[in-house]
Design a protein around this motif. Sequence first.
Motif, short mmCIF file in Angstrom:
data_model
loop_
_atom_site.label_atom_id
_atom_site.label_comp_id
_atom_site.label_asym_id
_atom_site.label_seq_id
_atom_site.Cartn_x
_atom_site.Cartn_y
_atom_site.Cartn_z
N UNK B 76 0.81 -1.34 -0.06
CA UNK B 76 0.21 0.00 0.08
C UNK B 76 0.69 1.08 0.00
N UNK B 77 2.00 1.05 0.41
CA UNK B 77 2.96 2.21 0.28
C UNK B 77 3.26 2.55 -1.22
N UNK B 78 3.50 1.72 -2.19
CA UNK B 78 3.65 1.58 -3.40
C UNK B 78 5.36 2.13 -3.68
N UNK B 79 6.23 1.53 -3.29
CA UNK B 79 7.63 1.61 -3.77
C UNK B 79 7.64 0.70 -4.67
N UNK B 80 8.42 1.14 -5.78
CA UNK B 80 8.83 0.23 -6.96
C UNK B 80 10.26 0.15 -6.62
N UNK B 81 10.62 -1.23 -5.96
CA UNK B 81 12.13 -1.35 -5.49
C UNK B 81 13.05 -1.46 -6.47
N UNK B 82 12.61 -1.75 -7.63
CA UNK B 82 13.46 -2.01 -8.78
C UNK B 82 13.96 -0.86 -9.40
N UNK B 83 13.38 0.38 -8.86
CA UNK B 83 13.88 1.75 -9.41
C UNK B 83 14.40 2.80 -8.30
N UNK B 84 14.71 1.92 -7.04
CA UNK B 84 15.38 2.72 -6.06
C UNK B 84 16.92 2.81 -6.11
N UNK B 85 17.20 4.04 -5.91
CA UNK B 85 18.72 4.29 -5.60
C UNK B 85 18.76 5.13 -4.15
N UNK B 86 19.81 5.07 -3.73
CA UNK B 86 20.08 5.69 -2.31
C UNK B 86 20.57 6.97 -2.51
N UNK B 87 19.84 8.02 -1.98
CA UNK B 87 19.82 9.49 -1.94
C UNK B 87 20.83 10.04 -1.13
N UNK B 88 20.51 9.80 0.20
CA UNK B 88 21.54 10.18 1.24
C UNK B 88 21.36 9.45 2.49
N UNK B 89 22.37 9.63 3.35
CA UNK B 89 22.23 8.75 4.58
C UNK B 89 22.88 9.50 5.58
N UNK B 90 22.49 9.61 6.65
CA UNK B 90 23.07 10.15 8.01
C UNK B 90 22.97 9.14 9.13
N UNK B 116 11.27 16.42 -9.36
CA UNK B 116 11.72 16.30 -11.03
C UNK B 116 11.47 14.97 -11.35
N UNK B 117 10.14 14.59 -11.22
CA UNK B 117 9.83 13.10 -11.98
C UNK B 117 10.26 12.19 -11.15
N UNK B 135 20.93 5.25 21.20
CA UNK B 135 22.44 4.68 20.77
C UNK B 135 22.53 5.42 19.44
N UNK B 136 21.71 5.28 18.29
CA UNK B 136 21.92 5.91 17.26
C UNK B 136 20.68 6.12 16.39
N UNK B 137 20.60 6.97 15.59
CA UNK B 137 19.34 7.41 14.77
C UNK B 137 20.00 7.26 13.39
N UNK B 138 19.54 6.67 12.52
CA UNK B 138 20.11 6.42 11.10
C UNK B 138 18.92 6.93 10.17
N UNK B 139 19.14 7.93 9.36
CA UNK B 139 18.40 8.57 8.36
C UNK B 139 18.90 8.18 7.08
N UNK B 140 17.62 7.81 6.12
CA UNK B 140 18.21 7.24 4.98
C UNK B 140 17.05 7.87 3.82
N UNK B 141 17.43 8.67 2.86
CA UNK B 141 16.59 9.02 1.79
C UNK B 141 16.87 8.05 0.63
N UNK B 142 15.73 7.70 0.01
CA UNK B 142 15.74 6.74 -1.05
C UNK B 142 15.05 7.45 -2.17
N UNK B 143 15.74 7.55 -3.35
CA UNK B 143 15.21 7.97 -4.78
C UNK B 143 14.57 6.94 -5.52
N UNK B 144 13.25 7.20 -5.73
CA UNK B 144 12.60 6.21 -6.72
C UNK B 144 12.55 6.75 -7.98
N UNK B 145 13.25 6.49 -8.92
CA UNK B 145 13.54 6.91 -10.00
C UNK B 145 12.26 6.85 -10.93
N UNK B 146 11.89 7.92 -11.60
CA UNK B 146 10.74 8.20 -12.60
C UNK B 146 11.12 7.38 -13.79
N UNK B 147 10.00 6.61 -14.51
CA UNK B 147 10.42 5.89 -15.78
C UNK B 147 10.26 6.68 -16.84
#
Lengths: 141, 147
Positions: B76-90, B116-117, B135-147
Amino acid sequence: MSRLKYDDVETGATIPERTFPVRRLDLVRYAGASGDFNPIHWNERFAKSVGLPDVIAHGMFTMAEAGRLITDWTGDPGSVVDYSVRFSAPVVVPDDDQGAEITVGGKVKSKNDDGTVTVMLTARSAGAKVLAKASAVVRLA
Amino acid sequence: MAINPDYLGREYPAPEVYEVTRGKIREFAEAIDDLNPVYLDRASAKAMGHPDVIAPPTFPVILGMAGSALAIADPDLGVDFSRVVHGDQGFHYSRPLYAGDVLSTVTRITGIKALGGNELLTLETVAEAADGEHVVTASMMLVVRGS
């Protein structure tokens, strides 16, 4: 290994550049250790089918190598209190014995009142800037 | 496919605690080719004032795997994992991870936006020790690239 001290750090000082290799084997090993088996990091056929030029390195592998510049500089990896990067371009890893290279450098941006030091990092591969807004905050004795 | 904006703020607790072991730290350190003795040798870690070997700064990416996988696999979240790249990480640490830590983690969706698409999905994973200490907080931004 000796520990870097706050008083020995100067704002604007540079951390010498280092170059780290990235081969396909490194990516397979990293996939196993991290649990990130996204096929764009090991399967050329799949990577190309989703529009990438070739297999690309895990961003986290690049982040780990850039982190070594910091942890080797401070002498204690436990000094890191904050570390963040943006992945601005992929590290493309060809299927040969040389693979790719990542060249990392650093510069002291500020000495902070709470005893921490902020370092800005740069990382390049094949002429592309692969990390942006890369910074670490370390707590020094 | 679009990411469902109603999922902002949703939480995905990891179903199990994560036990930090010396063997896993060694495996990870070898995978990043960083054989710092503070990761591998208890005596060296203790000489630096740590109770046991510590994990490399990027090790906690593993802690976010369980919750992030649940989020990404949520149909129901609707992420197409095949189009995911890692955008940023902290990572933001209250202290290093030590061998022997037993950590509970919760992953939250803290950002969903179009740019931007592409679509940007931010996931934040908070790890706490058994006594509730952060202990730690990890923040991850994923880019789901438009086709």
